[in-house]
Design a protein around this motif. Structure first.
Motif, PDB file in Angstrom:
ATOM      1  N   TYR A 139       0.853  -1.198   0.000  1.00 59.00           N
ATOM      2  CA  TYR A 139       0.000   0.000   0.000  1.00 59.00           C
ATOM      3  C   TYR A 139       0.888   1.247   0.000  1.00 59.00           C
ATOM      4  O   TYR A 139       2.025   1.220   0.481  1.00 59.00           O
ATOM      5  CB  TYR A 139      -0.940   0.014   1.211  1.00 59.00           C
TER       6      TYR A 139
ATOM      7  N   ILE B 129       0.302   5.571   0.546  1.00 62.02           N
ATOM      8  CA  ILE B 129      -0.678   6.599   0.901  1.00 62.02           C
ATOM      9  C   ILE B 129      -0.132   7.975   0.530  1.00 62.02           C
ATOM     10  O   ILE B 129       0.984   8.330   0.891  1.00 62.02           O
ATOM     11  CB  ILE B 129      -0.991   6.544   2.424  1.00 62.02           C
TER      12      ILE B 129
ATOM     13  N   GLY C  82      -5.425   9.842  -0.594  1.00 58.59           N
ATOM     14  CA  GLY C  82      -5.518   8.727  -1.541  1.00 58.59           C
ATOM     15  C   GLY C  82      -4.707   7.522  -1.093  1.00 58.59           C
ATOM     16  O   GLY C  82      -3.672   7.652  -0.425  1.00 58.59           O
ATOM     17  N   VAL C  83      -5.187   6.356  -1.471  1.00 58.62           N
ATOM     18  CA  VAL C  83      -4.476   5.120  -1.169  1.00 58.62           C
ATOM     19  C   VAL C  83      -4.301   4.346  -2.472  1.00 58.62           C
ATOM     20  O   VAL C  83      -5.226   4.271  -3.278  1.00 58.62           O
ATOM     21  CB  VAL C  83      -5.254   4.237  -0.173  1.00 58.62           C
TER      22      VAL C  83
ATOM     23  N   ALA D 223       2.896   5.080   8.033  1.00 55.65           N
ATOM     24  CA  ALA D 223       1.698   5.769   7.566  1.00 55.65           C
ATOM     25  C   ALA D 223       1.787   6.130   6.079  1.00 55.65           C
ATOM     26  O   ALA D 223       0.809   6.582   5.498  1.00 55.65           O
ATOM     27  CB  ALA D 223       1.456   7.012   8.404  1.00 55.65           C
TER      28      ALA D 223
END
Lengths: 334, 277
Positions: free
Chosen positions: A72, A74, A78-79, A251
């Motif tokens: 993922y 970030i 938005g991801v 994060a």
């Protein structure tokens, strides 16, 4: 009439695979008293004789201890999720014990009922398994009690059976096995004798009957109180497949990963409320035995155990499934 | 490669603090095509994730008739729920699902419905209540008994009032003794006792009871006395889960995999399982 291969022939096979950038894994002495299935750097690391079995199992080559499922990233709100490199390296698992190979068709079922786990399936398709029939067994071995034997074919593409030192009869069980061995075999008049397995120690049908009707038995108390909850039984088991899913990263970016888990750990079933359905080791031991001898047979029609004995050999307090199972079989719980 | 562990992305469209430690969150699919295709049954669950923190399993507590968004509700107790607690409108999280069987609402047609909930167990009942109200002609009388430890712990309080305004719907709210405030107008007592005191018709009823094990245990003798058979009493088991698809090995009760064959089952089914829950 049979077909044979020598240790030199096997070394050549290993070298050829490694030279083509493929993976070869087999038993190897990693420390003085520790033999494990590990990826091999060369044929000289491969250990074929004079030991009972590796302390781990083959499952980590299909279902790794730690596996990234996706990544993922970030940016602001938005991801972005992205697939990581799917497994694509062909692998040869060589000199595998029949009890380890037999675990693979058993695991195929749980990774494919309802929805297919492609991480497992890809690796499975890329894997060829060469088993080596056992010529020795120890007190912890119990393959014959769960319907297998030192030369059980299940999960094996090719089986080697020892003829003389450094010479093996070759029995191809699948097309994968035949193509692997093509051009490598010598015809021979020698036929290997069937190796003897351990005596039967218990009847799985009796164990199943017992766990079905003795959920609240004090038997589990006495067994479970000894257990330290370390999970060594599950981690070294060829068939235990429980896993945890967590995020690793920060994060901004990272990956979702799965790690091996064990029903012997206290947090395994702990609810958010604090309630824990299996709140002590007796309940967790009962779950492990029930899952293997009653729940899995009910779901998939076969026992989740191949009798390798790893849970007994690796248990720091000497319990393991075998002692529990023989006690059940001998009626010592009554 | 089909990846069963990769979630879909959903955008937070609203959050609401329900109690000091419970929040509800509404999300919609980022992909508008998916929003139209997506269907689920009330009682099914989803696996929601805050990237960098992990996944948690929650009931989808919105009605399956609502197409604009999905809703879930959680108590802040750990790493993932702490992260979900910080969500704001516009944030993107992950969703996998729907998983599980859901309520057999087709079988409930023509029946009176009794909903009994305790504390944070309201959300999985709420979706069924809205579903029943939106298909009002399919069902008979509706009785809702909802309680929490204190007044501050009740969730979806404003909706309790909305439900009570529907014809033939009775809503009884209660708090545990000592949990009331001076201006509390509801009942004081535990859910089973309050339900017992509230009386009402038991004939031709379906009961959905979700709450702490002790609440369910104390409710059953009352239902027995009312003559409601255990095959008409449903609950939803909320065991810890990771994969949601019968592989990770932790949610089972005997051979019953809650993520696949549950989470909804009748008391009659539950009584056949080992008491491993």
């Amino acid at each position: 009439m049979s077909f044979t291969i020598t240790q030199d022939g096997l070394s050549k096979l290993v070298n050829e695979w490694l030279a083509r950038g493929k993976r070869v894994a087999g038993p190897s002495r990693v420390k003085r008293d520790c033999i494990l299935y590990v990826p091999l750097q060369g044929p000289d690391q491969l250990l074929l004789e004079d030991f009972i079995r590796p302390a781990n199992s083959l499952k980590e080559f299909l279902f790794p201890k730690h596996e990234r499922l996706f990544g993922y990233r970030i940016n602001g709100n938005g991801v972005e999720l992205f697939e990581l490199e799917p497994p694509k390296t062909e692998q040869l698992l060589i000199a595998a014990r029949p009890c380890d190979a037999a675990a693979l068709p058993i695991l195929d079922q749980v990774f494919n009922w309802d929805c297919a786990d492609e991480f497992y399936n890809r690796r499975r398709q890329l894997t060829t398994v060469v088993t080596l029939a056992c010529s020795a067994h120890d007190d912890a071995c119990f393959c014959t009690s769960v319907g297998l034997s030192p030369c059980a074919e299940r999960g094996s593409d090719v089986m080697l059976v020892k003829l003389d030192r450094g010479k093996y009869e070759v029995r191809c069980h699948t097309e994968k096995g035949r193509s692997l061995m093509e051009g490598r075999l010598e015809p021979s008049d020698q036929v290997a004798s069937e190796p003897l397995g351990p005596e039967k120690r218990f009847d799985p049908a009796e164990v199943r009957e017992f766990v079905k009707h003795n959920f609240a038995s004090a038997f589990w108390q006495s067994e479970g109180l000894t257990c330290l909850g370390c999970g060594a039984c599950a981690y070294t088991c060829p068939t235990c497949h429980c896993f945890d899913i967590i995020d690793e990263g920060n994060a901004n970016e990272g990956a979702r990963v799965r790690n091996w888990d064990s029903c012997q750990f206290s947090m395994f079933t702990q609810h958010a409320s604090g309630h824990n359905p299996r709140e002590n080791q007796p309940a967790r031991q009962r779950q492990r035995i029930s899952h293997k001898f009653d729940i899995y047979p009910e779901k998939f029609g076969e026992i989740l155990c191949t009798g390798c004995g790893n849970c007994t050999r690796n248990c720091p307090v000497g319990i393991g499934a075998l002692s529990v199972l023989t006690e059940i079989g001998h009626g010592e719980h009554l | 490669m089909a990846n069963i562990y990769k979630p879909e992305l959903v955008k937070v469209i609203a959050t609401r603090q329900q109690t000091p430690d419970v929040k509800s969150v509404k999300v919609c699919f980022q992909d508008s095509g998916r929003a139209n295709d997506f269907a689920f049954r009330v009682g099914q669950f989803g696996i929601f994730s805050a990237f960098g923190y992990g996944e948690s399993t929650f009931n989808i507590c919105s009605s399956s008739n609502w197409k604009d968004y999905l809703e879930f509700c959680f108590r802040k107790v750990g790493r993932v729920t702490e992260a979900l607690w910080r969500l704001e409108e516009g944030d993107v999280i992950g969703f996998r699902g729907p998983y599980g069987n859901g309520y057999p609402v087709e079988d409930w047609k023509g029946k009176n419905l009794i909903f009994l909930g305790g504390g944070i167990a309201m959300p999985p009942i709420r979706c069924a209540i809205w579903y029943a109200l939106e298909n009002r002609r399919d069902f008979g009388d509706i009785t809702i008994v909802y309680g929490a430890r204190t007044v501050a712990d009740l969730v979806y309080v404003d909706e309790l009032d909305q439900w009570a305004q529907h014809p033939n719907v009775r809503v009884v709210r209660c708090v545990d003794p000592g949990g009331q405030t001076p201006d509390w107008k509801g009942e004081i007592g535990f859910v089973p006792h309050v339900f017992d005191r509230a009386g009402g018709s038991s004939a031709n009823s379906i009961v959905l009871v979700i709450g702490p094990p002790i609440m369910i245990k104390n409710t059953l003798p009352i239902l027995d006395r009312m003559g409601i058979p255990h095959r008409a009493v449903y609950t939803s088991l909320e065991n810890r889960m990771k994969c949601g698809c019968g592989k990770c090995g932790r949610c089972n009760v005997g051979a019953f995999y809650i993520c696949k064959e549950g989470p909804v089952l009748t008391m009659e089914d539950l009584e056949r399982l080992p008491s491993d829950y």
